[in-house]
Design an enzyme around this catalytic site. Structure first.
Site, PDB file in Angstrom:
ATOM      1  N   HIS A 122      42.044  41.654  35.473  1.00 20.13           N
ATOM      2  CA  HIS A 122      40.663  41.456  35.903  1.00 20.13           C
ATOM      3  C   HIS A 122      40.372  40.041  36.376  1.00 20.13           C
ATOM      4  O   HIS A 122      39.287  39.786  36.908  1.00 20.13           O
ATOM      5  CB  HIS A 122      39.691  41.851  34.792  1.00 20.13           C
ATOM      6  CG  HIS A 122      38.455  42.524  35.298  1.00 20.13           C
ATOM      7  ND1 HIS A 122      37.630  43.291  34.504  1.00 20.13           N
ATOM      8  CD2 HIS A 122      37.904  42.566  36.540  1.00 20.13           C
ATOM      9  CE1 HIS A 122      36.631  43.756  35.228  1.00 20.13           C
ATOM     10  NE2 HIS A 122      36.766  43.320  36.457  1.00 20.13           N
ATOM     11  N   ASP A 145      33.116  47.605  31.756  1.00 22.95           N
ATOM     12  CA  ASP A 145      34.212  46.989  31.003  1.00 22.95           C
ATOM     13  C   ASP A 145      33.900  47.073  29.518  1.00 22.95           C
ATOM     14  O   ASP A 145      32.729  47.040  29.117  1.00 22.95           O
ATOM     15  CB  ASP A 145      34.332  45.515  31.424  1.00 22.95           C
ATOM     16  CG  ASP A 145      35.697  44.899  31.157  1.00 22.95           C
ATOM     17  OD1 ASP A 145      36.333  45.272  30.170  1.00 22.95           O
ATOM     18  OD2 ASP A 145      36.107  44.020  31.939  1.00 22.95           O
ATOM     19  N   HIS A 147      34.850  44.615  27.766  1.00 22.04           N
ATOM     20  CA  HIS A 147      34.784  43.182  27.478  1.00 22.04           C
ATOM     21  C   HIS A 147      33.871  42.485  28.476  1.00 22.04           C
ATOM     22  O   HIS A 147      33.735  42.919  29.629  1.00 22.04           O
ATOM     23  CB  HIS A 147      36.180  42.566  27.555  1.00 22.04           C
ATOM     24  CG  HIS A 147      37.204  43.319  26.757  1.00 22.04           C
ATOM     25  ND1 HIS A 147      37.941  44.362  27.305  1.00 22.04           N
ATOM     26  CD2 HIS A 147      37.605  43.208  25.464  1.00 22.04           C
ATOM     27  CE1 HIS A 147      38.750  44.851  26.382  1.00 22.04           C
ATOM     28  NE2 HIS A 147      38.573  44.167  25.261  1.00 22.04           N
ATOM     29  N   ASP A 149      34.280  39.298  29.657  1.00 19.55           N
ATOM     30  CA  ASP A 149      35.060  38.489  30.600  1.00 19.55           C
ATOM     31  C   ASP A 149      34.281  37.273  31.098  1.00 19.55           C
ATOM     32  O   ASP A 149      34.374  36.902  32.273  1.00 19.55           O
ATOM     33  CB  ASP A 149      35.521  39.344  31.787  1.00 19.55           C
ATOM     34  CG  ASP A 149      36.520  40.410  31.396  1.00 19.55           C
ATOM     35  OD1 ASP A 149      37.023  40.369  30.253  1.00 19.55           O
ATOM     36  OD2 ASP A 149      36.794  41.309  32.221  1.00 19.55           O
ATOM     37  N   HIS A 162      41.998  36.500  32.532  1.00 18.64           N
ATOM     38  CA  HIS A 162      41.318  37.767  32.798  1.00 18.64           C
ATOM     39  C   HIS A 162      40.108  37.958  31.884  1.00 18.64           C
ATOM     40  O   HIS A 162      39.296  38.869  32.126  1.00 18.64           O
ATOM     41  CB  HIS A 162      42.281  38.967  32.686  1.00 18.64           C
ATOM     42  CG  HIS A 162      42.651  39.367  31.291  1.00 18.64           C
ATOM     43  ND1 HIS A 162      43.117  40.633  30.985  1.00 18.64           N
ATOM     44  CD2 HIS A 162      42.652  38.701  30.120  1.00 18.64           C
ATOM     45  CE1 HIS A 162      43.377  40.715  29.689  1.00 18.64           C
ATOM     46  NE2 HIS A 162      43.117  39.556  29.154  1.00 18.64           N
ATOM     47  N   ASP A 253      36.915  47.975  34.999  1.00 22.84           N
ATOM     48  CA  ASP A 253      38.102  47.850  34.155  1.00 22.84           C
ATOM     49  C   ASP A 253      38.351  49.202  33.505  1.00 22.84           C
ATOM     50  O   ASP A 253      37.456  49.761  32.858  1.00 22.84           O
ATOM     51  CB  ASP A 253      37.872  46.775  33.091  1.00 22.84           C
ATOM     52  CG  ASP A 253      39.127  46.403  32.319  1.00 22.84           C
ATOM     53  OD1 ASP A 253      39.928  47.320  32.016  1.00 22.84           O
ATOM     54  OD2 ASP A 253      39.294  45.215  31.993  1.00 22.84           O
ATOM     55  N   ASP A 255      39.707  49.960  30.934  1.00 17.22           N
ATOM     56  CA  ASP A 255      39.514  49.995  29.483  1.00 17.22           C
ATOM     57  C   ASP A 255      38.064  50.231  29.086  1.00 17.22           C
ATOM     58  O   ASP A 255      37.744  50.313  27.886  1.00 17.22           O
ATOM     59  CB  ASP A 255      40.094  48.759  28.791  1.00 17.22           C
ATOM     60  CG  ASP A 255      39.297  47.472  29.004  1.00 17.22           C
ATOM     61  OD1 ASP A 255      38.113  47.524  29.354  1.00 17.22           O
ATOM     62  OD2 ASP A 255      39.885  46.385  28.809  1.00 17.22           O
ATOM     63  N   GLU A 298      43.442  46.718  35.547  1.00 18.25           N
ATOM     64  CA  GLU A 298      44.033  46.812  34.210  1.00 18.25           C
ATOM     65  C   GLU A 298      44.734  48.135  33.919  1.00 18.25           C
ATOM     66  O   GLU A 298      44.975  48.451  32.742  1.00 18.25           O
ATOM     67  CB  GLU A 298      42.985  46.509  33.121  1.00 18.25           C
ATOM     68  CG  GLU A 298      42.343  45.121  33.224  1.00 18.25           C
ATOM     69  CD  GLU A 298      43.259  43.967  32.820  1.00 18.25           C
ATOM     70  OE1 GLU A 298      44.389  44.227  32.381  1.00 18.25           O
ATOM     71  OE2 GLU A 298      42.814  42.800  32.944  1.00 18.25           O
TER      72      GLU A 298
END
Length: 356
Positions: A122, A145, A147, A149, A162, A253, A255, A298
């Protein structure tokens, strides 16, 4: 099949004028960004090849999109790329790769394409968002996402870039982010009001401080549970386009999904998006008619426990991208203008009687 036409350049100009474009069709530039230096795990640089093998180009073409495949970019690995502040990994390599990607995305958008960047980790958003913003200065970013980031090089615990791209892109954090080697080309291009997060569930303390104190709109998984995904998307568009239409950059992302759906990724977190929620996000963004660029990042085929896990993760990523460009759960239909009518019968009535 509906014919696709270039609209990204027109979108960027007309969005600022407040003009709503309808029945958008798409000329898609596909850019492979096998960037892996933004994190520690091996294998994410194979993500672009994995998504191509999963039929991404064919899926987009099947939706009537004109796909211009830019291939995979070649990123130079800088020798002796020393840590910044004894912690931040590969700053020169990530900075140089991001600059190459920014130039490529900028050219693609300027040529009238919607740009799809497939990664890669990312940190590539440093380049994709920067390049997009050169052509569309008022771009709005939807960041899907687990996260945030948005750590800075001074707050990161892992040292992986990332987990930091948005801190470099945000104007309000300019005085909190040091100048990393390899990053001299990069200028902040977003304001806090230009970003909406969806799907957060693993946020570091410094990131939480930034989200709260800089008034950045975010919807955690708890918010999605509480409000429902429909209300989350309504509020997302109210935030980004409540006052005027603007081009959208979706940075997704994999994830963000629950690990049961997307296991082949580097930082999975339990309790993520369902398939239905993920597709609804993409459907609603497509329905605005304002989507101008997409990142899909990712996907790491080396982290799947089996080929089935890799295939499931890649297929999910392809579904998200295809949905952004018109695939629906009601069926991916070609253009259908009218129902056929019966032609003259093959047999006359008398021939039918004889046959009987």
């Amino acid at each position: 099949m509906a014919l696709c036409r270039s609209f990204a350049r027109l979108l960027c100009k007309q969005a600022d004028a407040g003009l709503q474009l309808t029945k958008q069709a798409h000329s898609v530039a596909l850019v492979g960004a096998p960037l892996s230096r933004g994190q520690k795990r091996r294998g994410v640089d194979h993500g672009p090849a994995t998504l191509r093998a999963a039929g991404l180009v064919e899926r987009l073409a099947g939706l009537g999109c004109q796909v211009y495949d830019f291939g995979d970019l070649n990123f130079t690995q800088v020798p002796n790329d020393e840590l910044y502040n004894n912690l931040v990994l590969y700053p020169r390599s990530v900075g140089l790769a991001s600059q190459v990607l920014a130039d490529t995305v900028s050219r693609a958008v300027a040529a009238g394409h919607s740009c799809v960047t497939i990664g890669g980790d990312h940190s590539l958003a440093l380049g994709s968002v920067s390049g997009h913003a050169r052509q569309c200065p008022h771009v709005g970013v939807i960041w899907v996402d687990a996260h945030a980031d948005i750590n800075t090089p001074l707050t990161t615990q892992s040292g992986s870039l990332h987990g930091q791209p948005l801190s470099f892109l945000l104007r309000e954090l300019q005085d909190k982010v040091p100048q990393l080697p390899g990053f001299s080309w990069l200028k902040p291009c977003l304001s806090a009001s230009d970003i909406v997060y969806i799907g957060l569930r693993d946020v570091d303390p410094a990131e939480y401080y930034i989200l709260k104190n800089y008034d950045i709109q975010y919807f955690s998984m708890r918010d999605i549970d509480r409000l429902g995904i429909q209300k989350v998307m309504e509020r997302t568009f109210e935030q980004l386009m409540g006052r005027r239409q603007r081009p959208i950059h979706l940075s997704f992302d994999i994830d963000a999904f629950d690990p049961s759906l997307a296991p082949a990724t580097g930082t999975p977190v339990l309790g993520g998006l369902t398939y239905r929620e993920g597709m609804y996000i993409a459907e609603e963004i497509h329905n605005t008619g304002m989507l101008s660029a997409v990142d899909m990042v990712e996907v790491n085929p080396l982290l799947g426990a089996s080929q089935e896990e890799v295939n499931a993760t890649a297929s999910l990523a392809v579904d998200v991208i295809a949905t952004c460009f018109g695939q629906t759960r009601e069926g991916a239909h070609t253009a259908f203008d009218e129902l056929p009518t019966p032609s003259s019968p093959d047999e006359s009535d008398s021939e039918e009687q004889v046959r009987i």
